[in-house]
Design a protein around this motif. Structure first.
Motif, mmCIF file in Angstrom:
data_model
loop_
_atom_site.group_PDB
_atom_site.id
_atom_site.type_symbol
_atom_site.label_atom_id
_atom_site.label_comp_id
_atom_site.label_asym_id
_atom_site.label_seq_id
_atom_site.Cartn_x
_atom_site.Cartn_y
_atom_site.Cartn_z
ATOM 1 N N GLU A 174 -4.104 0.085 -3.966
ATOM 2 C CA GLU A 174 -5.571 -0.066 -3.754
ATOM 3 C C GLU A 174 -6.524 1.241 -4.540
ATOM 4 N N LYS A 175 -6.050 2.183 -5.011
ATOM 5 C CA LYS A 175 -6.671 3.094 -5.576
ATOM 6 C C LYS A 175 -6.551 2.738 -7.346
ATOM 7 N N SER A 210 0.735 -1.216 0.041
ATOM 8 C CA SER A 210 -0.195 -0.273 0.170
ATOM 9 C C SER A 210 0.631 1.703 0.081
ATOM 10 N N ASP A 211 1.916 1.003 0.863
ATOM 11 C CA ASP A 211 2.577 2.410 0.793
ATOM 12 C C ASP A 211 4.147 2.327 -0.594
ATOM 13 N N ASP A 247 -0.489 1.702 -7.147
ATOM 14 C CA ASP A 247 -0.425 2.411 -5.980
ATOM 15 C C ASP A 247 -2.408 0.842 -6.210
#
Length: 891
Positions: free
Chosen positions: A571-572, A383-384, A569
């Motif tokens: 997640e996005k 996620s980072d 990313d």
């Protein structure tokens, strides 16, 4: 001598067979029940091998008294049950054994007595590279090239397999040494003529620790220690502290065993466990499969411990059964370990031993992550990842930085590949490899990658054709269960074709990138990426053009290949678009843990392991076609630049030579602190302006045929010329980093090897002066063999790395240490003096000896022979000479 512990030698019947074993609980010593399980294995070895010469009763007491002695730097002997080698490190060991046979014959003995005393297995796995990828015939073509490049080495090893007893050679194309060890070679408990004892080993590869996941104590050592063990000798080690690592909870969500190991690696690196044992315990261990545990143990060198140990439990027995071990073996393995109190129930805290320190991890806290861009312990959560990569571009050059200016961060390179136009940017993925021993032993992550690929293909996703994708499993069993579960084809459709069974991209055998991709990277000096399921990602290791390299689980390797960049990313941002134009996110195609477990239950079957390893000794047609001599003695080819008879036994006599002083010695090198074995031992490519290059060119080779020092470890002439040839070596005679020295007789600056030759022509002995921690770093046999060939008789320094000191003694080089508080500088030594070192005939361990200079000055140093055994080896001229004489006397 009689073993003083024969009083606890116990007889037992298991099934229809009678066995014996040394019953440690019958010592009736309350300290035993509190020992860490790993220390119990060391104790059993000491008890069983106690002869009051190599292993003394005092050593047994020292191990029993671990709780008090763990902080005292107490040295103990350890005799492992077996040795495991890979081909890069195994070739010089077999060369030495072949030369020992020649020496025995020259001394009038029977050369057939020279064999490994301790069982040794050599797996050929480091010589294959990804020359061909993204093709159905990649496996065949890469194996063909491997056989062509390594014909001489392989012929020699094949001869060794036939010529030596107690030595097994596993042919190329079988798998990675550590996975073959786990699935096939591991005994768990040895049964030697009815004597039972725990399986244990040392190996000539740092990731030998992978076997710790199955409850087998073992770690990586240098070649000289491995040869000593093969010859029945013990190795010396400091009684270690044992860190208890308590696992609780269970992994959730998208987290895999790879994510757990990257989390643990970072955690243990922060704590500091170098030189220590790590032993895992707690109820969370029961949630991990043996493959999961092996993945964690494999990364032990990356978190710095000596071992990362999981004691045997019920799951270990299930794994041994699944991988084809017989019920008869399983019966005595389980019963013996339970009798010895070496069998764990991780859910029972009453069995928890005393540890030096306890740290804890809740597995439910583990999240999906990678490590990089330059070190295995620089963990980054997925996620980072996008933010972290951006930060790396901004940061100053270092482990987490590339220092790319804001203006240059926008640079792109357009190129054409297979008649299509593409663009590379900072963060673009150009290598994606499911590779190495770390993860390919683990069905859960391999099947996870396959199911992810299947879901991606069904959605219409694909991997850009210029990305060098590859699948190099650790054993043929992986191919079986991937094919049976229907995921091998989807992997191939995404470019992850099977390219070989061996240690490939993870050790830098990634092969070339295509010319258009390479040119595009260099055009704008882009920070492009490799993503691999390996265990090491040090700068320059994976490929010269991939400045950023990330370790990841096999499913994440597939994911980043699909995305084409690490600058995302998940997640996005979508990973791609489906055939109908819909955005597809990673979460849409990621298989659930339950789906993976169900497929694993159905398709990972014992019959697969049996079938693959039943064929192990057959080898490939190319291996079987290799011509090898049937002789007991190896017929050395004087024209070979790969295999050469070493000079270790020239002019050796049957009689033990008298102790001689070192007369009128010149200083070959005057070194400072922290000279590592990387500075001493040849490694990497052979520089075109080096003595080794001149030697090879003189034999008709052109630069592209030079290959590496690693591939030529069986040729002492190449290796001697590469000794002290590291461009980062700082010699006080030179005053800057360079593989040079000053030939004192004339004042000329020259290559270290050339200077040594000049001195040897004068008949002069040579020594080395150094500072603190001489010989630190990885244990390397050529860091001691090379100096011996150069004519170095002694090293005088402020302190030695323990294993390197032992290796010097094993080669007959005197380790001398300045008296506390003294140094080269404090004594006013320039290194340009001549040195006479008086070695008395009645020298004892730890004695002081006198050093006299040609200017009339003198000083005293300590002889670092710490045991009678070490002094015995030295008196014989080295451990190999000692064994030759011992075996001749025994005939």
């Amino acid at each position: 001598m009689a073993n003083p512990f024969d009083r606890i030698l116990k007889n037992t019947q298991i099934g229809e067979e009678n066995f014996q074993f040394y019953s440690l609980p019958d010592l009736n010593d309350g300290r035993y029940d509190k020992l860490p399980f790993s220390i119990r294995v060391l104790l059993e070895s000491a008890v069983r091998n106690c002869d009051n010469f190599q292993v003394k009763e005092k050593d047994v007491e020292n191990i029993l008294n671990w709780q008090d002695n763990q902080n005292q730097d107490v040295e103990i002997p350890f005799k492992p049950a077996r040795v495991i080698l890979q081909d890069f490190t195994g070739v010089p060991a077999v060369v030495d054994f072949a030369a020992m046979r020649d020496a025995v014959k020259a001394l009038g003995g029977d050369p057939s007595v020279i064999n490994p005393v301790c069982p040794a297995d050599l797996v050929i796995d480091h010589s294959v590279q990804v020359d061909v990828s993204r093709r159905q015939d990649a496996l065949k073509e890469n194996h063909k090239l491997e056989m062509e490049r390594n014909k001489e080495r392989f012929q020699f090893l094949k001869w060794g397999a036939k010529a030596f007893k107690n030595l097994t050679i596993v042919p190329p194309g079988t798998g990675i040494v550590h996975q073959v060890n786990l699935e096939y070679l591991a005994r768990a408990v040895f049964n030697t003529d009815g004597m039972l004892y725990p399986d244990s080993l040392v190996g000539t590869d740092s990731h030998t620790t992978m076997i710790n996941g199955l409850g087998v104590v073992g770690w990586g050592v240098g070649g000289i220690e491995a040869e000593a063990v093969m010859l029945g000798q013990s190795i010396s080690m400091v009684l270690p502290k044992v860190i208890g690592y308590k696992l609780t909870g269970k992994m959730t969500g998208m987290a895999t065993s790879t994510d757990a190991v990257l989390t643990i690696t970072k955690h243990l690196r922060q704590i500091g466990v170098v030189g220590k044992f790590v032993e895992f315990f707690g109820p969370g261990v029961s949630e991990l499969s043996i493959a999961d545990r092996a993945t964690i143990s494999n990364m032990c060198p990356e978190y710095g411990a000596t071992i990362g140990y999981f004691p045997v439990d019920g799951q270990s027995i299930v794994y041994l059964r699944q991988t084809g071990r017989s019920e008869k073996k399983l019966e005595y393995i389980e019963k013996y370990l339970k009798e010895m109190k070496m069998f764990r129930n991780y859910s029972n805290p009453d069995e928890d031993p005393i540890f030096s320190q306890v740290i804890e991890l809740n597995l439910s806290d583990v999240v999906s992550c990678v490590s990089g861009p330059k070190r295995p312990h620089d963990r980054v959560s997925v996620s980072d990842m996008k933010a972290d990569f951006q930060q790396c571009l901004d940061n100053k050059v270092g482990f987490k930085g590339f220092h790319i200016s804001a203006e240059k961060q926008c640079k792109e390179s357009q190129f054409t590949f297979n008649n299509e136009n593409f663009t590379l940017k900072h963060g673009s993925v150009v290598i994606a490899a499911i590779t190495s021993c770390t993860n390919t032993s683990n069905p859960s992550v391999m099947l996870g990658a396959g199911l992810l690929a299947k879901n991606a293909v069904e959605c219409g996703l694909n991997v850009a054709p210029y990305i060098k994708t590859s699948l190099s499993p650790g054993s043929g069993v992986v191919t079986y269960y991937l094919r049976e579960s229907g995921v091998l084809d989807p992997l191939a459709k995404l470019g992850f074709d099977l390219v070989g069974y061996g240690c490939m991209t993870c050790i830098g055998n990634s092969g070339p990138l295509s010319d258009p991709v390479a040119a595009a990277i260099e055009q704008e000096d882009l920070v492009v990426c490799g993503v691999l399921s390996g265990n090491r990602n040090f700068e320059g290791r994976i490929h010269p053009l991939t400045r950023a390299n990330y370790l990841a689980s096999p499913p994440l390797v597939v994911a980043y290949a699909l995305a084409g960049t690490v600058n995302i990313d998940f997640e996005k941002e979508p990973i791609g678009k489906s055939t109908d134009g819909k955005d597809i996110y990673l979460r849409d195609i990621w298989p659930t843990r339950e789906q993976v477990q169900e497929v694993e239950r159905k398709h990972v079957l014992p019959a697969m392991f049996s079938e693959v390893y039943d064929r192990l000794q057959q080898g490939s047609p190319a291996w079987n076609a290799l011509d090898t001599p049937d002789s007991m003695l190896y017929p050395w080819d004087e024209k070979s630049t790969y295999i050469k008879s070493p000079p270790f036994f020239l002019r050796m006599a049957k009689e033990v030579p008298s102790m001689e002083s070192i007369q009128n010695a010149a200083v070959l090198l005057n070194l400072g602190d922290s000279v590592t074995t990387d500075h001493i031992s040849p490694a990497g490519s052979i520089a075109r302006n080096s003595p080794a290059a001149r030697y090879l060119a003189g034999r008709g080779l052109i630069p592209r045929e030079f290959n590496s020092y690693g591939s030529r470890r069986g040729n002492d002439a190449v290796m001697a010329r590469g000794t002290f040839a590291n461009i980062r070596l700082v010699n006080k005679f030179i005053g800057k980093a360079a593989p040079k020295t000053v030939y004192i007789s004339s004042g000329e600056t020259m290559d270290v090897f050339d200077a040594s030759e000049r001195y040897l022509m004068e008949g002069r002995h040579l020594i080395v002066l150094a500072g603190k921690d001489y010989g630190s770093g990885s244990s390397r046999d050529w860091a001691a063999k090379g100096p011996w060939i150069l004519g170095i008789k002694a090293v005088i320094c402020e302190s030695f790395e323990r294993i390197h000191r032992s290796n010097l003694i094993g080669m007959g080089i005197v380790p001398l240490q300045y008296i506390d508080g003294q140094s080269t500088e404090s004594l006013g030594l320039t290194g340009k003096e001549s040195y006479t070192i008086t070695i008395p005939s009645d020298l004892k361990p730890g004695d002081l000896v006198d050093v006299t200079l040609d200017n009339g000055r003198s000083f005293t140093v300590k002889a670092r022979f710490d045991t009678d055994v070490e002094l015995t080896y030295f008196k014989h001229g080295g451990i190999l000479q000692y064994m030759i004489r011992k075996m001749i006397v025994g005939q």
